[in-house]
Structures are given as structure tokens and as C-alpha cells.
Motif scaffolding. Structure first.
Motif, PDB file in Angstrom:
ATOM      1  N   UNK A 178       0.823  -1.204   0.000  1.00  0.00           N
ATOM      2  CA  UNK A 178       0.000   0.000   0.000  1.00  0.00           C
ATOM      3  C   UNK A 178       0.862   1.261   0.000  1.00  0.00           C
ATOM      4  N   UNK A 179       2.055   1.152  -0.523  1.00  0.00           N
ATOM      5  CA  UNK A 179       2.902   2.328  -0.681  1.00  0.00           C
ATOM      6  C   UNK A 179       3.795   2.626   0.500  1.00  0.00           C
ATOM      7  N   UNK A 180       3.907   1.702   1.425  1.00  0.00           N
ATOM      8  CA  UNK A 180       4.696   1.937   2.625  1.00  0.00           C
ATOM      9  C   UNK A 180       6.176   2.138   2.327  1.00  0.00           C
ATOM     10  N   UNK A 181       6.791   3.002   3.087  1.00  0.00           N
ATOM     11  CA  UNK A 181       8.224   3.327   3.034  1.00  0.00           C
ATOM     12  C   UNK A 181       8.655   4.020   1.746  1.00  0.00           C
ATOM     13  N   UNK A 182       7.705   4.270   0.832  1.00  0.00           N
ATOM     14  CA  UNK A 182       8.053   5.048  -0.367  1.00  0.00           C
ATOM     15  C   UNK A 182       8.417   6.472   0.044  1.00  0.00           C
ATOM     16  N   UNK A 183       7.693   7.008   1.009  1.00  0.00           N
ATOM     17  CA  UNK A 183       7.923   8.375   1.461  1.00  0.00           C
ATOM     18  C   UNK A 183       9.275   8.503   2.137  1.00  0.00           C
ATOM     19  N   UNK A 234       2.852  14.201  17.890  1.00  0.00           N
ATOM     20  CA  UNK A 234       1.768  13.284  18.177  1.00  0.00           C
ATOM     21  C   UNK A 234       1.715  12.153  17.126  1.00  0.00           C
ATOM     22  N   UNK A 235       1.047  11.070  17.473  1.00  0.00           N
ATOM     23  CA  UNK A 235       0.935   9.906  16.594  1.00  0.00           C
ATOM     24  C   UNK A 235       0.357  10.278  15.220  1.00  0.00           C
ATOM     25  N   UNK A 236      -0.729  11.028  15.261  1.00  0.00           N
ATOM     26  CA  UNK A 236      -1.408  11.379  14.006  1.00  0.00           C
ATOM     27  C   UNK A 236      -0.510  12.240  13.121  1.00  0.00           C
ATOM     28  N   UNK A 237       0.255  13.144  13.756  1.00  0.00           N
ATOM     29  CA  UNK A 237       1.187  13.978  13.004  1.00  0.00           C
ATOM     30  C   UNK A 237       2.216  13.107  12.291  1.00  0.00           C
ATOM     31  N   UNK A 238       2.784  12.161  13.049  1.00  0.00           N
ATOM     32  CA  UNK A 238       3.822  11.291  12.490  1.00  0.00           C
ATOM     33  C   UNK A 238       3.276  10.483  11.321  1.00  0.00           C
ATOM     34  N   UNK A 239       2.056   9.946  11.479  1.00  0.00           N
ATOM     35  CA  UNK A 239       1.475   9.146  10.406  1.00  0.00           C
ATOM     36  C   UNK A 239       1.222  10.016   9.184  1.00  0.00           C
ATOM     37  N   UNK A 240       0.798  11.254   9.404  1.00  0.00           N
ATOM     38  CA  UNK A 240       0.582  12.169   8.291  1.00  0.00           C
ATOM     39  C   UNK A 240       1.873  12.421   7.516  1.00  0.00           C
ATOM     40  N   UNK A 241       2.981  12.519   8.266  1.00  0.00           N
ATOM     41  CA  UNK A 241       4.261  12.809   7.623  1.00  0.00           C
ATOM     42  C   UNK A 241       4.598  11.751   6.571  1.00  0.00           C
ATOM     43  N   UNK A 242       4.366  10.466   6.907  1.00  0.00           N
ATOM     44  CA  UNK A 242       4.719   9.423   5.930  1.00  0.00           C
ATOM     45  C   UNK A 242       3.927   9.580   4.645  1.00  0.00           C
ATOM     46  N   UNK A 271      -2.257   3.501  15.872  1.00  0.00           N
ATOM     47  CA  UNK A 271      -1.160   2.626  16.288  1.00  0.00           C
ATOM     48  C   UNK A 271      -1.518   1.163  16.075  1.00  0.00           C
ATOM     49  N   UNK A 272      -2.773   0.822  16.332  1.00  0.00           N
ATOM     50  CA  UNK A 272      -3.192  -0.574  16.182  1.00  0.00           C
ATOM     51  C   UNK A 272      -3.427  -0.940  14.727  1.00  0.00           C
ATOM     52  N   UNK A 273      -3.869   0.044  13.931  1.00  0.00           N
ATOM     53  CA  UNK A 273      -4.299  -0.271  12.580  1.00  0.00           C
ATOM     54  C   UNK A 273      -3.274   0.015  11.501  1.00  0.00           C
ATOM     55  N   UNK A 274      -2.318   0.889  11.789  1.00  0.00           N
ATOM     56  CA  UNK A 274      -1.329   1.250  10.779  1.00  0.00           C
ATOM     57  C   UNK A 274      -0.009   1.572  11.467  1.00  0.00           C
ATOM     58  N   UNK A 275       0.506   0.578  12.194  1.00  0.00           N
ATOM     59  CA  UNK A 275       1.676   0.771  13.036  1.00  0.00           C
ATOM     60  C   UNK A 275       2.879   1.306  12.257  1.00  0.00           C
ATOM     61  N   UNK A 276       3.100   0.731  11.075  1.00  0.00           N
ATOM     62  CA  UNK A 276       4.315   1.094  10.343  1.00  0.00           C
ATOM     63  C   UNK A 276       4.310   2.550   9.883  1.00  0.00           C
ATOM     64  N   UNK A 277       3.117   3.086   9.601  1.00  0.00           N
ATOM     65  CA  UNK A 277       3.058   4.470   9.127  1.00  0.00           C
ATOM     66  C   UNK A 277       3.605   5.424  10.188  1.00  0.00           C
ATOM     67  N   UNK A 278       3.295   5.132  11.453  1.00  0.00           N
ATOM     68  CA  UNK A 278       3.776   5.986  12.536  1.00  0.00           C
ATOM     69  C   UNK A 278       5.297   5.877  12.641  1.00  0.00           C
ATOM     70  N   UNK A 279       5.810   4.634  12.564  1.00  0.00           N
ATOM     71  CA  UNK A 279       7.250   4.436  12.676  1.00  0.00           C
ATOM     72  C   UNK A 279       7.980   5.079  11.489  1.00  0.00           C
ATOM     73  N   UNK A 280       7.372   4.969  10.302  1.00  0.00           N
ATOM     74  CA  UNK A 280       7.987   5.586   9.119  1.00  0.00           C
ATOM     75  C   UNK A 280       8.079   7.103   9.303  1.00  0.00           C
ATOM     76  N   UNK A 281       7.014   7.689   9.847  1.00  0.00           N
ATOM     77  CA  UNK A 281       7.016   9.126  10.105  1.00  0.00           C
ATOM     78  C   UNK A 281       8.128   9.514  11.063  1.00  0.00           C
TER      79      UNK A 281
END
Lengths: 606, 165
Positions: A138-143, A321-329, A209-219
Motif C-alpha cells: 500500500x505504498x509503505x516506506x516510499x515516502x 503526536x501519533x497522528x502527526x507522524x502518520x501524516x508525515x509518511x 497505532x493498532x491499525x497502521x503501526x508502520x506508518x507511525x514508525x515511518x514518520x
């Protein structure tokens, strides 16, 4: 092999998704069929949990809500064996590129999802959060990869250009924060992700965090690269066991894939660890959070110096915040324009809200900034259950305010919410109907604040306590304050309530204290009449404040069945069999049991 | 937090639990969390042992432990009931639920029943607001509760002496 998706976030598990999964396994074993069960996070429509998606033989993914273990087998029978997708509880089908199934609505067309724009929540409830392959698909880590190809300044510029503001509540421009940290020459810097979602009534961060853990870590990794940090810490509440488990697993996977603790791209080396919070609301404040990570009492300190200059262990630190980090990715992958195209002049992008309380479709909603509150509560939320009247919506948790019906057409952005005395906050939206007492609400938030105040500064420690006592005296019966002097004192306090609230607001050290009187000030502003009813008439119009209620038995309706007398926990009901019963007011604890058990509606409350 | 409740398992001594952590104050909260996971609470002895290990006065450790809601200084019951007092749960009547629970168990918030079976607590918010009112029992979540459902659950647990998975 058919794929089955089951929403197994905390809300799903609490409503029995575990049993549904067992039922699916049993069903498959009985028919000797192989199914692949994927545990997804929460899609947001928590009201319909447990949610199960079944992928048909030709690859269509169809979603069903309110699935019980008994129904699960039936759904599988119908969809996979009898090829019939039109069943009760159908939510819709996902778009999968192929021509959609005839006669089955798209899930985007469902009233709950129709007005939503899924930007940061796009993967929640859709992918397997524990599978990095699924995330990559789903496009993970491309960002992140794109960021590594840019200079640090360029990454920060991209984030600044998107207009992303901190989603934790304050709304500080994320790119600006990063810039300050990059400017510091210190060799050691930290990235902290604030996942200490302590606002009662909010669960956006948990779901992400539960549904899209990697997006937060990528951010976080992107942030680390952008400011030149080599260490990231996720500070997560201990109350979120599932989120913690998934973060731990994800960090291990990233390590084994060589993305962490090994140089990537232009020699960028980053390590991540998780730190469990220990249940203190004030630790959501960034300086208190850092004190807690250092192993001390989580007490805030005055700023400046700001964390970007001197933060964790006196090193430059950014806290997002978590949502900010996920947005960044997502911003880094799709470019700043994908984000800044949505929203208003000063508030870009989308915001996730936890829509709860007295609303039909409770759940997690993501809407573009600039949507009106009315659309969120009535179009997406489906209005108030039971045909009751809307009273107010509480936004921003204990630091926020209540917005009454006359301001429902206000647009959601940082500035206009401030103009009505509320704040964006982290995103809790609690809907209240006519049965909610606003004085009780203010009292509830203050009791929360008094127990969560860290005790460092006096206005917050003592002031909120006094404010709570005032509200307590408003909702308590006269009997509690027998002599005249105390009554006078009470009156005096009520007169000074507003000025006390103002002093706390002006003189507290941290954001928690400064915003602590907000629930009182905003309810006073819009619901003064209700306060007056409590103070002058000694009545609670919403019948919520127990101290002001009296239970009486209607002498005509009572048949003397003795049921209420038997059930009364304090034996406050007297009367002979087949004769009218009476409630002894001094003994009554206002538990309402008599009203619940009476079969003749003879008990009334006033 | 769930491990020690699975009754039969061997409790590790405190020094063994904390030995893997470096001797730095930074790890104090993690150490306290792990000790509590093992024993269910922080006893005076374990605080003293941690104090020796980190070379930190036990008063400081006590200060940190009492600051955070998570840490308990008394042994909890085998079944720990935590009623959510978040905003959404409050609006949906969690105060009445708490009252019913106090009556059902016969204890106040923060207490443990005499037989050591139940203990009752409140929690600021479980983050399950969509299924309010909610509670957490030994790490399991229960939502959309009312008085009847609570009565049924408490009765089953009392009869079984434990929480079924």
C-alpha cells in the motif's frame, strides 16, 4: 484460498471479534476449506463492530457489520458457498480495480463513510497491521525512501509546505518545530512520538497505532532523518496493550529488515524504542513527558527553553503526536500538495475525530478541515439515538469546551473553534443530548483535573480543587450544608467562580492548568440557565445530579407489589403488601433501582 | 501485566527481574512496571531492593511510584475490575455502573474483597469510547455494559473464581 478480514482492534475484541475468528476457523475446519484470516485494525465504524470482510472467489472484498459468532458461519456459507452477498449487516464492497459486484453498494457510499476523507486513516482496517509486506503493497516506506534522496532542509521544507500543524492539540506548525531542532548543532538529538493519549473520550492514536503501526514508525524515521537525530522513542500509554505489542513487533521487523540500527541511504542510522507510560494525564504535556522518560515524576517545567533547543537529557528533541507522524509518511510519499489541497486557509489537511457519546454512529471519523460540526454529528454520526434533542458537543477533552446547538454550523479549524471557547485538542468529540447535565459535565472534568494535576504550581493544584468544591456545592443537597454560615460561604464562592477560573487560566504553569477551567467557562458561557436552575431552584433539569433529585411513588399508580422495597439497597422504601409504598427521603441514596424495577411506572423523579 | 494472574507460574525474585536493566535512573519506571507485572504490586521490600540497585533513595522511588496511577502499593485481587471513567462512558452512565459494581462487590474503589478475589479501580479512559460504558478486567475489555450485564459477569466470575478467556 479465500481471505477473511476481521477487525481486531481493541473495540472489535471487546465486542467479540475473538469469538468470531474462532467461529470462522471452526467453519473452515468443518468444511475442510482453507481460509486466510487477517487481523486488521479498526476501520472506524466502531458501532458496527465486530466487522468481518470476506473476499469472494473473484477477488471482491465485501464487508459486514455486527457479526456475531453465530452469524459468521451463515455469512460464509452464503458468500462463499451460495455466492450470495446481499445479507443483513452488509456495509458495502471495497473498490479493487475490477468491475464492482452488481447490486452491492460501495463502502465509500455508506452514509458513515460518504463524507469522510481517509488520508491518514487510509490503511486502518484495510491492511494487516502486522505485515510489513502488506504495508509496502500500500505504498509503505516510499515516502521515507523519497526523503532519503532529499537533503534535510528539503524534507523539512516539504513538511512546512504541506501546512501540517501538530495534531496533539496545540496546532504548532510541524515543519517549524523541526527547523528549530535542525538548526541546533548538538550531535545528539531525539525524536519522541507522543502516544500518551490521556484525553478521556479520545482514541484516535490508539486506532492508528493498532491499525497502521508502520506508518507511525515511518514518520518517526523521516523526522529523525530531517533533524539529524539518531534515536526515537515512542511514549505509549500502558492502557493500550495491543498497540504496544504491535509496535514492539514492528520495531523487531524493521531491525531484521535492516532499516533500523543499520545505516540506510546516505549513512542515516536510527534506532527506535518504546517507553510505556504509567498512567498520568499530565505526561501528555511535552516537558512532563520528557521528565517521565528520564525516570522522574512527570512534572512540566517552564518553557523556554523549548524542547527543540533543550529537551530530553538536555538534548534537542522534537515531540510529535501519533497522528502527526502518520501524516508525515503520507505527505512525503504523495507530496505536500496532496495534503495542502484539503482544508482551509490556515488549517490544512484532515483531522481524525473520535465521535462518541449520544450519537448513533459512534466511531472514528476523518474529515477535511473546514467541514461544519453539524455535518460531522448529523450526516456522519447519524444524529442522536432515540429521537432525543441535541444539546451540545464537547470537543477537546478536559482542556476544551462545549459547543451548543446554535454554533453547530461552525467550521472545524483551529481558529474558529477557539472563537467559541473550545479547542481542536487531540480530537475527542463527545455528543450530549438533553439528558446530559452541563453542570455535572463541568464537575466531571474538574474532578478529573484535580486528580491529574501534578501539584507543581499552586493555581492548578489549589485552584482547581476550590473550583471543584464550588461545583460540588452547587449539585449537593442543602442537607449537606446545614448551618447558615456555610450556606453564605457557598453563595460567596458561587459569586467568585468565574474570577477564580480566570486566575487559574492566567497563572498556571503548563497547558494542562491553563486550560483546566475551560469546561467551566464554556458551559457557563452557553448554559448559564442550567447553572441558575441548580443554584436558585435547586433542580437539575436533566435529572442527572443525584443530590438534587427526589424520588416519589405515585400513590394512585402503586399497587403495593413490594418489588421496589425488596430491591432497595438501603431499605428506604416502606409500605405494606397491596398498599401504597413510600420512600423515606433521608435514607434514599438516589440509585434509581426502584424506578428501574417498577412495572407500573409509579416511581417518578423530580 | 497479565502474567502474574496466570496463577501457577513461578514468581521470580526482584533482583532477577531487574538485573537486565542498566543501573540508571532512566529505567526506573520500566523497572517498576516489570516488578509490578511480576508481583501485582510494589511492596516495601521490592522498593528497597530497587533503591539499592539504582543507588537512589527509596523516598525518590516512592515519589515516582505514587505519582503515576498505574502503580499499586497493596496487593490487588485475583480479578481486577477497572471501570472506565472517560467522558464518553460518563455521558453513558458509568457512574451508575460504578455504584452498581461497588454494591455487587461490597467494596469501595481501591479496595480488595476479603477473600482476595476482586479488586475495584477506576481508570481515566480505556480508549474504547465507542462501546461505552466500558471496563477492563484482567486485561480483557468489556463494552456496552449495563447493570444486568455487569451482574451476570460478576456472578460468573465469582462462581468460577477466575475470568474465562
Amino acid at each position: 484460498m479465500n481471505r477473511i478480514f476481521i477487525g481486531m482492534g481493541t473495540c472489535g475484541l471487546a465486542t467479540g471479534a475473538g469469538q468470531v475468528k474462532a467461529a470462522v476457523e471452526k467453519w473452515a475446519a468443518a468444511r475442510d476449506m482453507k481460509v486466510q484470516i487477517t487481523r486488521t485494525g479498526c476501520i472506524g465504524y466502531c458501532n458496527a463492530e465486530p466487522i468481518m470482510d470476506v473476499v469472494t472467489d473473484d477477488g471482491h472484498r465485501v464487508s459486514y457489520g455486527n457479526v456475531t459468532p453465530e452469524v459468521a458461519g451463515f455469512i460464509l456459507d452464503e458468500v462463499l458457498v451460495r455466492k450470495n452477498c446481499k445479507l443483513d449487516g452488509l456495509l458495502g464492497q471495497f473498490v479493487n480495480g475490477a468491475a464492482p459486484l452488481a447490486g452491492i453498494p460501495l463502502i465509500e457510499e455508506h452514509p458513515f463513510f460518504k463524507k469522510q476523507v481517509k488520508y491518514v486513516l487510509r490503511n486502518c482496517g484495510v491492511i494487516d497491521p502486522e505485515s510489513i509486506a502488506d504495508y509496502r503493497a500500500h505504498g509503505g516506506f516510499k515516502g521515507f525512501e523519497r526523503a532519503l534522496g532529499m537533503s534535510q532542509g528539503e524534507v523539512i521544507q516539504e513538511v512546512t509546505r504541506s501546512g501540517l500543524r501538530g495534531r496533539g492539540g496545540s496546532g504548532f506548525l510541524t515543519g517549524r518545530k523541526w527547523e528549530l531542532a535542525l538548526a541546533s548543532r548538538n550531535a545528539k538529538k531525539y525524536v519522541i512520538c507522543n502516544a500518551d493519549e490521556g484525553d478521556p473520550g479520545a482514541f484516535m492514536d490508539r486506532s492508528i497505532l493498532e491499525g497502521d503501526t508502520y506508518a507511525v514508525l515511518e514518520g518517526m524515521m523521516t523526522a529523525g532523518y530531517a533533524i539529524g537525530a539518531d534515536e526515537g522513542i515512542i511514549y505509549c500509554r500502558a492502557e493500550y496493550p495491543l498497540a504496544i505489542e504491535r509496535i514492539k513487533k514492528a520495531i523487531d521487523v524493521l531491525k531484521s529488515e535492516g532499516l533500523l540500527e543499520k545505516p540506510v541511504g546516505p549513512g542515516f542510522l536510527f534506532k527506535l524504542r518504546i517507553k510505556m507510560g504509567a498512567g498520568a494525564f499530565v505526561c501528555g504535556e511535552e516537558t512532563a513527558l520528557m521528565a517521565s522518560v528520564e525516570g522522574r515524576r512527570g512534572m512540566p517545567r517552564p518553557r523556554p527553553p523549548f524542547p527543540s533547543v533543550e529537551g530530553l537529557f538536555q538534548k534537542p528533541t522534537i515531540v510529535n503526536n501519533v497522528e502527526t507522524m502518520a501524516n508525515v509518511s503520507h505527505i512525503m510519499r504523495e507530496g505536500a500538495e496532496s495534503f495542502s489541497a484539503m482544508g482551509t486557509q490556515n488549517s490544512k489537511g484532515t483531522k481524525v475525530f473520535a465521535l462518541t457519546g449520544k450519537v448513533v454512529n459512534a466511531g472514528l471519523v476523518e474529515v477535511p478541515m473546514g467541514m461544519t460540526l453539524r455535518e460531522v454529528v448529523f450526516d456522519i454520526g447519524g444524529g442522536i439515538p432515540g429521537g432525543k434533542a441535541f444539546k451540545a458537543v464537547q470537543i477537546g477533552g478536559p482542556s476544551g469546551g462545549c459547543i451548543p446547538a446554535e454554533h453547530l454550523d461552525i467550521t472545524i479549524d483551529y481558529e474558529s473553534l477557539k472563537s467559541v471557547g473550545a479547542i481542536m485538542g487531540s480530537g475527542g468529540l463527545v455528543v450530549m443530548d438533553e439528558e446530559t447535565c452541563m453542570v455535572d459535565m463541568a464537575r466531571y472534568f474538574l474532578s478529573f483535573i484535580t486528580s491529574e494535576s501534578c501539584g507543581k504550581c499552586i493555581p492548578c493544584r489549589e485552584g482547581t480543587q476550590r473550583l471543584f468544591e464550588i461545583l460540588d456545592s452547587i449539585v449537593s443537597p442543602y442537607a449537606k450544608m446545614p448551618d447558615e454560615e456555610e450556606n453564605l460561604l457557598r453563595f460567596n464562592r458561587v459569586l467568585n467562580m468565574e474570577s477564580l477560573a480566570q486566575v487559574i487560566k492566567d497563572t498556571s504553569l503548563c497547558g494542562l492548568g491553563q486550560s483546566a477551567p475551560n469546561p467551566v467557562l464554556s458551559t457557563l458561557r452557553f448554559f448559564r440557565k442550567e447553572y441558575e436552575a441548580h443554584i436558585y431552584d435547586r433542580k437539575c433539569p436533566a435529572h442527572q445530579c443525584k443530590g438534587l433529585l427526589t424520588y416519589t411513588i405515585d400513590t394512585n399508580a402503586c399497587t403495593g407489589c413490594t418489588l421496589c422495597a425488596k430491591k432497595c439497597p438501603t431499605s428506604a422504601i416502606v409500605g405494606e403488601k397491596k398498599k401504597t409504598h413510600y420512600i423515606v427521603d433521608e435514607k434514599c441514596i438516589r440509585c434509581g433501582t426502584c424506578q428501574d424495577v417498577c412495572r407500573f411506572s409509579a416511581v417518578s423523579v423530580n | 501485566m497479565e502474567s502474574y494472574m496466570e496463577t501457577k507460574h513461578q514468581v521470580r525474585p526482584v533482583d532477577e527481574v531487574i538485573a537486565k536493566y542498566p543501573k540508571s535512573r532512566e529505567h526506573l519506571i520500566s523497572i517498576l512496571q516489570e516488578v509490578q507485572a511480576e508481583y501485582g504490586y510494589l511492596s516495601r521490600d521490592s522498593i528497597n531492593m530497587i533503591s539499592d540497585y539504582l543507588a537512589l533513595p527509596s523516598s525518590k522511588i516512592f515519589g515516582v511510584a505514587t505519582f503515576y496511577n498505574q502503580f499499586k502499593m497493596n496487593a490487588p485481587g485475583r480479578i481486577q475490575v477497572s471501570i472506565c471513567r472517560g467522558t464518553a462512558c460518563h455521558v453513558k452512565g458509568s457512574l451508575n455502573l460504578l455504584d452498581s459494581c461497588r454494591q455487587l462487590l461490597g467494596i469501595e474503589v481501591g479496595q480488595t474483597t476479603k477473600d482476595g478475589l476482586f479488586s475495584l479501580e477506576t481508570v481515566a479512559c480505556l480508549g474504547c469510547c465507542s462501546i461505552a460504558p466500558a471496563m477492563m478486567v484482567n486485561g480483557q475489555f468489556f463494552g456496552r455494559l449495563d447493570k444486568k450485564k455487569l451482574e451476570y459477569l460478576v456472578d460468573t466470575w465469582r462462581a468460577a473464581g477466575r475470568v474465562e478467556e
